[in-house]
Design a protein around this motif. Structure first.
Motif, PDB file in Angstrom:
ATOM      1  N   UNK A 245       0.832  -1.201   0.000  1.00 44.77           N
ATOM      2  CA  UNK A 245       0.000   0.000   0.000  1.00 44.77           C
ATOM      3  C   UNK A 245       0.865   1.248   0.000  1.00 44.77           C
ATOM      4  N   UNK A 246       2.170   1.095  -0.325  1.00 45.07           N
ATOM      5  CA  UNK A 246       3.051   2.255  -0.406  1.00 45.07           C
ATOM      6  C   UNK A 246       2.666   3.114  -1.594  1.00 45.07           C
ATOM      7  N   UNK A 247       3.125   4.369  -1.586  1.00 48.32           N
ATOM      8  CA  UNK A 247       2.877   5.243  -2.728  1.00 48.32           C
ATOM      9  C   UNK A 247       1.599   6.027  -2.575  1.00 48.32           C
ATOM     10  N   UNK A 248       1.138   6.574  -3.684  1.00 50.73           N
ATOM     11  CA  UNK A 248      -0.035   7.433  -3.682  1.00 50.73           C
ATOM     12  C   UNK A 248      -1.290   6.629  -3.355  1.00 50.73           C
ATOM     13  N   UNK A 249      -2.082   7.143  -2.467  1.00 53.31           N
ATOM     14  CA  UNK A 249      -3.311   6.460  -2.085  1.00 53.31           C
ATOM     15  C   UNK A 249      -4.490   7.350  -2.424  1.00 53.31           C
ATOM     16  N   UNK A 250      -5.198   7.012  -3.471  1.00 52.53           N
ATOM     17  CA  UNK A 250      -6.339   7.798  -3.895  1.00 52.53           C
ATOM     18  C   UNK A 250      -7.435   6.868  -4.346  1.00 52.53           C
ATOM     19  N   UNK A 251      -8.640   7.423  -4.472  1.00 54.17           N
ATOM     20  CA  UNK A 251      -9.738   6.649  -5.043  1.00 54.17           C
ATOM     21  C   UNK A 251      -9.636   6.775  -6.549  1.00 54.17           C
ATOM     22  N   UNK A 252      -8.890   5.872  -7.166  1.00 54.68           N
ATOM     23  CA  UNK A 252      -8.602   5.972  -8.595  1.00 54.68           C
ATOM     24  C   UNK A 252      -9.840   5.783  -9.440  1.00 54.68           C
ATOM     25  N   UNK A 253     -10.883   5.196  -8.889  1.00 54.57           N
ATOM     26  CA  UNK A 253     -12.080   4.942  -9.685  1.00 54.57           C
ATOM     27  C   UNK A 253     -13.200   5.913  -9.360  1.00 54.57           C
ATOM     28  N   UNK A 254     -12.834   7.078  -8.809  1.00 58.19           N
ATOM     29  CA  UNK A 254     -13.863   8.066  -8.490  1.00 58.19           C
ATOM     30  C   UNK A 254     -14.640   8.444  -9.746  1.00 58.19           C
ATOM     31  N   UNK A 255     -15.948   8.319  -9.692  1.00 62.48           N
ATOM     32  CA  UNK A 255     -16.787   8.688 -10.824  1.00 62.48           C
ATOM     33  C   UNK A 255     -17.107   7.534 -11.745  1.00 62.48           C
ATOM     34  N   UNK A 256     -16.479   6.389 -11.566  1.00 59.32           N
ATOM     35  CA  UNK A 256     -16.797   5.221 -12.375  1.00 59.32           C
ATOM     36  C   UNK A 256     -16.423   3.961 -11.593  1.00 59.32           C
ATOM     37  N   UNK A 257     -17.064   2.868 -11.925  1.00 61.81           N
ATOM     38  CA  UNK A 257     -16.873   1.619 -11.190  1.00 61.81           C
ATOM     39  C   UNK A 257     -16.422   0.529 -12.153  1.00 61.81           C
ATOM     40  N   UNK A 258     -15.120   0.355 -12.269  1.00 70.15           N
ATOM     41  CA  UNK A 258     -14.579  -0.662 -13.151  1.00 70.15           C
ATOM     42  C   UNK A 258     -14.824  -2.052 -12.591  1.00 70.15           C
ATOM     43  N   UNK A 259     -14.748  -2.170 -11.266  1.00 71.46           N
ATOM     44  CA  UNK A 259     -14.828  -3.467 -10.637  1.00 71.46           C
ATOM     45  C   UNK A 259     -16.125  -4.212 -10.877  1.00 71.46           C
ATOM     46  N   UNK A 260     -17.235  -3.486 -11.040  1.00 75.77           N
ATOM     47  CA  UNK A 260     -18.525  -4.155 -11.222  1.00 75.77           C
ATOM     48  C   UNK A 260     -19.001  -4.149 -12.672  1.00 75.77           C
ATOM     49  N   UNK A 261     -18.159  -3.666 -13.584  1.00 79.50           N
ATOM     50  CA  UNK A 261     -18.556  -3.612 -14.995  1.00 79.50           C
ATOM     51  C   UNK A 261     -18.565  -5.009 -15.604  1.00 79.50           C
ATOM     52  N   UNK A 262     -19.547  -5.247 -16.461  1.00 77.10           N
ATOM     53  CA  UNK A 262     -19.600  -6.517 -17.197  1.00 77.10           C
ATOM     54  C   UNK A 262     -18.637  -6.528 -18.376  1.00 77.10           C
ATOM     55  N   UNK A 263     -18.404  -5.349 -18.934  1.00 78.24           N
ATOM     56  CA  UNK A 263     -17.548  -5.222 -20.110  1.00 78.24           C
ATOM     57  C   UNK A 263     -16.955  -3.825 -20.089  1.00 78.24           C
ATOM     58  N   UNK A 264     -15.658  -3.710 -20.361  1.00 77.56           N
ATOM     59  CA  UNK A 264     -14.977  -2.414 -20.337  1.00 77.56           C
ATOM     60  C   UNK A 264     -14.407  -2.118 -21.715  1.00 77.56           C
ATOM     61  N   UNK A 265     -14.733  -0.939 -22.233  1.00 79.23           N
ATOM     62  CA  UNK A 265     -14.171  -0.470 -23.498  1.00 79.23           C
ATOM     63  C   UNK A 265     -13.167   0.628 -23.193  1.00 79.23           C
ATOM     64  N   UNK A 266     -11.909   0.374 -23.498  1.00 83.06           N
ATOM     65  CA  UNK A 266     -10.847   1.347 -23.295  1.00 83.06           C
ATOM     66  C   UNK A 266     -10.574   2.065 -24.613  1.00 83.06           C
ATOM     67  N   UNK A 267     -10.609   3.376 -24.579  1.00 82.55           N
ATOM     68  CA  UNK A 267     -10.282   4.194 -25.750  1.00 82.55           C
ATOM     69  C   UNK A 267      -9.106   5.067 -25.338  1.00 82.55           C
ATOM     70  N   UNK A 268      -7.971   4.904 -26.002  1.00 83.06           N
ATOM     71  CA  UNK A 268      -6.752   5.512 -25.479  1.00 83.06           C
ATOM     72  C   UNK A 268      -6.051   6.423 -26.469  1.00 83.06           C
ATOM     73  N   UNK A 269      -5.317   7.354 -25.921  1.00 80.75           N
ATOM     74  CA  UNK A 269      -4.470   8.269 -26.676  1.00 80.75           C
ATOM     75  C   UNK A 269      -3.309   7.503 -27.301  1.00 80.75           C
ATOM     76  N   UNK A 270      -2.747   8.024 -28.375  1.00 79.48           N
ATOM     77  CA  UNK A 270      -1.674   7.344 -29.104  1.00 79.48           C
ATOM     78  C   UNK A 270      -0.310   7.861 -28.674  1.00 79.48           C
ATOM     79  N   UNK A 271       0.112   7.508 -27.460  1.00 77.82           N
ATOM     80  CA  UNK A 271       1.486   7.773 -27.059  1.00 77.82           C
ATOM     81  C   UNK A 271       1.921   6.709 -26.062  1.00 77.82           C
TER      82      UNK A 271
END
Length: 407
Positions: free
Chosen positions: A3-29
Motif C-alpha cells: 500500500x506504499x505510494x499514492x493512495x487515492x480513489x482511482x475509480x472516483x466517478x466510475x466503477x470498473x470493478x462491477x462492470x460486465x464489459x470495459x471499453x478502453x479508448x486511449x491516446x496514441x502515445x
C-alpha cells in the motif's frame, strides 16, 4: 499487496470493478499505451471482458467513446478513456499527471499487482525519470523483485548497441539513423559490436561516454542536449524484461503508438508481438532522424521551427526540443500536420486547443470552395506536447504565425 505510494480513489466517478464489459479508448502515445496495458492486464486477471482501441486525436476518441457509450447506456458496460476527450464519459487521467500513474492507482484499487517494469516505461515515456516523485515506490518494488538494475551504458531496447543507438529517438547525434556510422564510432573505441553478448561494464561505459560526447559535441547541439543525453545514460536494465532497458521500452512504446498503435497496444496488454513492435520502432526512428537531418529550421522568439517534408512530426519536434532547439518550444511542420513540444512543466492543453480554433479560422478564411462546409482541424494533447492535423491547403507561414500568435 503493498500500500506504499499514492493512495487515492482511482475509480472516483466510475466503477470498473462491477462492470460486465470495459471499453478502453486511449491516446496514441507511450504513456497512454502503458496505462491502457496495465488496466487491460488487470481486467484480464479479474476475468472482465474488455476491448482496447487507440484514437489518434481528441475527435477520434470522442467519436469512439460516444458511440460505444450510447450502445451500453442501459447496461453495466463501461467506457473508459485515456486522454483528452470532448464527451461526458469517464476519463482515467488528468492533463497534469501521467496516465500511467492513474492506471497504477486504478489497478491497485482492483486488487491487482501492476507490472512495475511496464509502469516505469510508461512514466519514462511521459517524461518522468524512474523513481522521481510518485514513482519512487514503483522503482523500489521493481528493484526489490530483481526486475531492474542500474548499469553503465545507454537506455536502448536491444542488446545490440548499434541497432539500439541508431534507431533511438531519445538520442540525437551526427550518427543517428545511420547504422554504419554508429558501428564505426563504437569500433573506434574498441567496443566488440560483433560480440554483443560479451559486452562488460567497461564496454558499456565506453558506449555511454561516446554517445554523450557526440550528442553535445556537434555544432547544432544546444545547452539542453547535455541534460537530455544525461537522462539516457546509466539506464535501468531489465534482465527478464521484454527489452533491455526501461528507457528502451519507453522508446518502443512511443514509436509503436505513432506507427503501429494496434501492435503497440497488443504488446502493452501482454500479447507478445515483440518483433513487430521492434520493427515499428526501427522504422519510426529512421524516419524521424532522416526527417530532422533534412529539415529546414527557423528561430523565432520562444519558438524553434522545423520544416519537415515527410516524417513523424511529433517525434521530430520532441527530438528537436531536447537537442536542437535554443527556444523553449519546438514546432515541426509538414504535410498538413504539426507537432508542438515545450520544455515547460505545465500543461499546454489550452494552448493547443486555441491553436486548433485559430487554424480552423485561418482555413475558413483561405478557402475558395465557398461550399459552406466547416473546416476540419483535429488535435491531440499530452504532457507538454501537442499534435494538430489540418487542411493541407494552408501554407506553412500561416501555420507558424498562428502558433506564434498563441504561444
Amino acid at each position: 499487496m503493498s500500500t506504499d505510494g499514492r493512495s487515492t480513489d482511482a475509480s472516483a466517478g466510475f466503477d470498473v470493478g462491477s462492470a460486465n464489459f470495459v471499453r478502453l479508448v486511449t491516446r496514441a502515445d507511450g504513456d497512454a499505451l502503458a496505462a491502457s496495458g496495465l488496466v487491460a492486464r488487470a481486467l484480464a486477471e479479474r476475468g472482465t471482458p474488455f476491448q482496447l482501441t487507440v484514437g489518434r486525436t481528441v475527435a477520434e476518441r470522442t467519436h469512439r467513446s460516444q458511440a460505444v457509450a450510447d450502445e451500453s447506456a442501459a447496461g453495466r458496460d463501461l467506457t473508459l478513456v485515456v486522454g483528452a476527450v470532448d464527451a461526458d464519459v469517464p476519463r482515467l487521467d488528468t492533463t497534469d499527471r501521467p496516465a500511467t500513474l492513474a492506471a497504477v492507482d486504478l489497478v491497485r484499487v482492483l486488487d491487482v499487482d501492476p507490472d512495475p517494469v511496464l509502469a516505469l516505461a510508461g512514466l519514462v515515456a511521459a517524461g518522468v525519470d524512474p523513481g522521481a516523485g510518485e514513482s519512487e515506490w514503483i522503482l523500489e518494488t521493481a528493484q526489490e523483485r530483481g526486475l531492474v538494475e542500474q548499469r553503465p551504458g545507454v537506455a536502448v531496447p536491444t542488446r545490440d548497441p548499434v541497432d539500439g543507438i541508431t534507431h533511438s529517438t531519445r538520442l540525437c547525434a551526427p550518427w543517428s539513423g545511420d547504422p554504419d556510422a554508429v558501428r564505426e564510432t563504437l569500433e573506434s573505441a574498441d567496443v566488440p559490436v560483433d560480440s554483443v553478448t560479451d559486452l562488460d561494464g567497461d564496454d558499456q561505459r565506453a558506449i555511454g561516454s561516446l554517445v554523450a560526447l557526440d550528442a553535445v559535441g556537434t555544432d547544432e547541439a544546444t545547452a539542453t542536449a547535455a541534460e537530455s543525453v544525461e537522462r539516457v545514460l546509466r539506464p535501468y536494465a531489465t534482465p527478464d524484461g521484454p527489452f533491455e532497458t526501461v528507457g528502451g521500452y519507453a522508446d518502443v512504446l512511443e514509436a509503436s503508438a505513432r506507427t503501429e498503435p494496434g501492435t503497440g497496444a497488443a504488446f502493452a496488454m501482454g500479447h507478445g508481438a515483440r518483433e513487430p513492435t521492434l520493427d515499428a520502432w526501427r522504422e519510426h526512428g529512421r524516419n524521424a532522424h532522416d526527417a530532422l537531418s533534412a529539415a529546414s529550421t527557423g528561430r523565432y522568439d520562444g519558438l524553434f521551427v522545423v520544416g519537415v517534408d515527410d516524417g513523424p512530426v511529433e517525434t521530430v519536434a520532441r527530438i528537436a526540443a531536447a537537442y536542437r532547439s535554443p527556444e523553449p518550444a519546438a514546432l515541426a511542420v509538414g504535410n498538413g500536420e504539426v507537432g508542438l513540444v515545450t520544455r515547460a512543466r505545465d500543461s499546454i492543453a489550452a494552448t493547443v486547443e486555441r491553436i486548433a480554433r485559430d487554424l480552423a479560422d485561418a482555413t475558413l478564411d483561405s478557402s475558395e470552395a465557398g461550399d459552406g462546409s466547416e473546416p476540419t482541424v483535429e488535435y491531440d494533447v499530452g504532457r507538454r506536447r501537442g499534435y494538430l492535423r489540418y487542411d493541407g491547403s494552408l501554407d506553412d507561414s500561416t501555420v507558424i504565425e498562428t502558433v506564434r500568435g498563441v504561444l
